[in-house]
Design an enzyme around this catalytic site. Structure first.
Site, PDB file in Angstrom:
ATOM      1  N   TRP A 298      -8.315   8.116  -4.375  1.00 43.63           N
ATOM      2  CA  TRP A 298      -8.616   6.867  -3.581  1.00 43.63           C
ATOM      3  C   TRP A 298      -9.434   5.815  -3.416  1.00 43.63           C
ATOM      4  O   TRP A 298     -10.342   5.962  -3.728  1.00 43.63           O
ATOM      5  CB  TRP A 298      -7.626   6.946  -2.158  1.00 43.63           C
ATOM      6  CG  TRP A 298      -6.309   7.493  -2.120  1.00 43.63           C
ATOM      7  CD1 TRP A 298      -5.938   8.714  -2.176  1.00 43.63           C
ATOM      8  CD2 TRP A 298      -4.932   6.889  -2.906  1.00 43.63           C
ATOM      9  NE1 TRP A 298      -4.730   9.167  -1.900  1.00 43.63           N
ATOM     10  CE2 TRP A 298      -4.126   8.058  -2.143  1.00 43.63           C
ATOM     11  CE3 TRP A 298      -5.156   6.211  -2.897  1.00 43.63           C
ATOM     12  CZ2 TRP A 298      -2.941   8.008  -2.725  1.00 43.63           C
ATOM     13  CZ3 TRP A 298      -3.507   6.056  -3.476  1.00 43.63           C
ATOM     14  CH2 TRP A 298      -2.723   6.875  -2.340  1.00 43.63           C
TER      15      TRP A 298
ATOM     16  N   ILE B 152       1.129   6.730   0.177  1.00 42.23           N
ATOM     17  CA  ILE B 152       0.225   5.678   1.298  1.00 42.23           C
ATOM     18  C   ILE B 152      -0.943   5.325   0.821  1.00 42.23           C
ATOM     19  O   ILE B 152      -1.924   6.598   0.835  1.00 42.23           O
ATOM     20  CB  ILE B 152       0.803   5.932   2.762  1.00 42.23           C
ATOM     21  CG1 ILE B 152       2.283   6.871   3.281  1.00 42.23           C
ATOM     22  CG2 ILE B 152       0.159   4.809   3.400  1.00 42.23           C
ATOM     23  CD1 ILE B 152       2.244   7.422   4.464  1.00 42.23           C
ATOM     24  N   CYS B 153      -1.597   4.117   0.806  1.00 41.57           N
ATOM     25  CA  CYS B 153      -2.747   4.245   0.801  1.00 41.57           C
ATOM     26  C   CYS B 153      -3.627   3.956   1.778  1.00 41.57           C
ATOM     27  O   CYS B 153      -3.597   2.851   2.112  1.00 41.57           O
ATOM     28  CB  CYS B 153      -2.863   3.279  -0.170  1.00 41.57           C
ATOM     29  SG  CYS B 153      -4.800   2.446  -0.579  1.00 41.57           S
ATOM     30  N   LEU B 154      -4.042   5.298   2.557  1.00 42.17           N
ATOM     31  CA  LEU B 154      -4.602   4.458   3.853  1.00 42.17           C
ATOM     32  C   LEU B 154      -5.613   5.597   4.653  1.00 42.17           C
ATOM     33  O   LEU B 154      -5.672   6.979   3.448  1.00 42.17           O
ATOM     34  CB  LEU B 154      -2.893   4.707   5.047  1.00 42.17           C
ATOM     35  CG  LEU B 154      -3.659   4.455   6.835  1.00 42.17           C
ATOM     36  CD1 LEU B 154      -4.288   3.201   7.167  1.00 42.17           C
ATOM     37  CD2 LEU B 154      -2.631   5.271   7.250  1.00 42.17           C
TER      38      LEU B 154
ATOM     39  N   HIS C 235       0.628  -1.060   0.095  1.00 40.27           N
ATOM     40  CA  HIS C 235      -0.238   0.012  -0.401  1.00 40.27           C
ATOM     41  C   HIS C 235       0.920   1.200   0.165  1.00 40.27           C
ATOM     42  O   HIS C 235       0.619   1.999   0.287  1.00 40.27           O
ATOM     43  CB  HIS C 235      -0.683   0.196   1.166  1.00 40.27           C
ATOM     44  CG  HIS C 235      -2.645  -1.492   1.225  1.00 40.27           C
ATOM     45  ND1 HIS C 235      -2.869  -1.375   1.933  1.00 40.27           N
ATOM     46  CD2 HIS C 235      -2.162  -1.303   0.413  1.00 40.27           C
ATOM     47  CE1 HIS C 235      -3.813  -2.058   2.124  1.00 40.27           C
ATOM     48  NE2 HIS C 235      -3.466  -2.161   0.296  1.00 40.27           N
TER      49      HIS C 235
END
EC number: 2.3.2.23
Lengths: 282, 161
Positions: free
Chosen positions: B154, B98-100, B91
């Site tokens: 996202w 950051i994919c959060l 991620h």
């Protein structure tokens, strides 16, 4: 009939003069604005706004005596004038009349919150109030801590004196009496430390702080999920981020927010005892 | 207060400044485990050292997070990216993005930087493989000129890692 018409004309003329005064004020020509408001007051002396507007001009020129006079007049005409109580409070603080100044600011804050709970005035008044409280506390607590210190020194001297007397009487210093003497001195330390505790700035307990601002509550409101927030902060969140409770993420409509009076009282009681917590920022 | 607060850069609102000062003090007295705030005098931009948790793929590794606080913080999420080199993780893109979800759509002003940090650490700790996201090259192509990850749309499709 004739007098009625005349007074209506005077009132109109006074309103026009007020407008003139306002436009001078905007251009920061405070002297000219004062002249215009003064004429308006002469024509219609019973309009509180003319007095508060003139007071604001005096305030810009730091002429605090006149600020006080005009505000008192305005309050006499309108007990609920936020601006009059606010500026009177500031004028009194200038004269180091802390208690009365703070009382006026508190009144302005209560009135302001009724009128417009999230307006800029409320924020501004709260900050002035907090500043005044904190300054007053700095003065009072300095004296208090000086008094405590000198009292503590006197007590210690008395205990040492007592010990010297005891030793001269028994003529031998037993370990036991030495022990009880140091214990007493320690106990004295504890007592005085306890007495100074409330004046020692620490962290405000989390349960009295908003989860968004991280500061002590001013105007706490509770959400239907049971979480308490600072009114201005939660309304800004609803406007900018979305209609949900920031902690539980449940749907939240602004009309569902109600004042949390219990927390408000708890904050007031805490601030009463720990005045240093009025400090804004760090 | 004797702690020296970092000076404020222009652009933060009053509520943001007050809140960041509070968070800064909180970090100084009680930082989240595994993280170090690298000393700087900038309240709006923090550099944070992350230590991989023991017993995970990232044990004994140290990375740097770069945090930028927007003017209207906490009504807007902070921008958090890894500085180079970014950890290898399904991620985390090679440019540090950051994919959060909590950094974007799921942000709430009741969160703090410390809670974000813990989410990132838990994301690292739960990873089973050290690899880049499948669409890494594609993402980088769309992210030229130092675009902020907050402008990315996202899709948080994978909750497992």
């Amino acid at each position: 009939m004739v007098t009625g018409a005349v007074s209506a004309m005077a009132a109109n003329q006074a309103e026009r003069l007020k407008e003139d005064g306002n436009s001078c004020f905007k251009k920061e020509r405070f002297g000219a604005a004062i002249d215009a408001y003064t004429e308006a007051i002469t024509l219609s002396p019973k309009v509180p706004v003319y007095w508060t507007n003139r007071a604001l001009c005096h305030m810009k020129r730091k002429d605090w005596t006149r600020v006080e006079e005009d505000c008192r007049k305005a309050i006499h005409l309108d007990h609920n004038s936020v601006k009059a109580h606010y500026m009177l409070g500031l004028a009194l603080l200038q004269r180091q009349e802390y208690a009365d100044g703070v009382k006026q600011l508190q009144r302005a804050l209560d009135l302001g919150r009724c009128a417009n709970p999230t307006g800029y005035m409320v924020e501004e008044i709260w900050e002035e109030l907090a500043k005044a409280k904190y300054m007053e506390w700095e003065l009072v607590s300095a004296t208090r801590s000086w008094e405590l210190n000198s009292l503590k020194e006197t007590c210690e001297a008395a205990l040492n004196h007592q010990r010297a007397l005891d030793m001269s009487r028994t003529e031998e210093s037993s370990e036991e009496s030495y022990y009880s003497h140091t214990e007493r001195l320690k106990a004295l330390d504890r007592v005085f430390e306890k007495a100074a505790e409330d004046d020692k700035p620490t962290e405000v307990p989390d349960y009295l702080c908003c989860n968004i601002t991280l500061e002590i509550f001013r105007d706490p409101v509770i959400s239907p999920s049971g979480v308490t927030y600072e009114r201005a902060a939660i309304l800004e969140h609803i406007n900018k981020v979305g209609k949900f409770d920031p902690i539980t993420r449940e749907k939240l409509d602004p009309s569902k927010l109600v004042p949390n009076l219990a927390i408000k009282e708890a904050v007031a009681a805490y601030l009463e005892k720990h005045v240093w917590a009025y400090k804004v920022g760090c | 207060m004797t702690t020296s607060s970092p000076s404020t850069r222009k652009g933060l609102t009053k509520i943001a400044t007050n809140r960041l000062q509070k968070e800064f003090m909180e970090w100084q007295t009680n930082p989240p485990g595994g993280f170090n705030h690298r000393v700087s005098d900038n309240l709006q931009r923090w550099i944070i050292e992350v230590n991989g948790a023991p017993g995970t793929l990232y044990a004994n590794e140290t990375y740097q997070l770069q945090v930028e606080f927007p003017e209207h913080y906490p009504m807007e999420a902070p921008q958090v990216i890894f500085q180079q080199p970014a950890p290898l993780h399904p991620h985390i893109y090679s440019n540090g993005h950051i994919c959060l979800d909590v950094l974007y759509d799921s942000w709430s002003p009741a969160m703090r930087l410390s809670s974000i940090c813990l989410s990132i650490l838990s994301m690292l700790s739960s990873s089973a493989v050290k690899q880049r996201p499948k669409d890494n090259d594609h993402y980088l192509k769309n992210c030229k000129n130092g675009r902020s990850p907050k402008e990315t749309r996202w899709r948080f499709h994978d909750d497992k890692v």
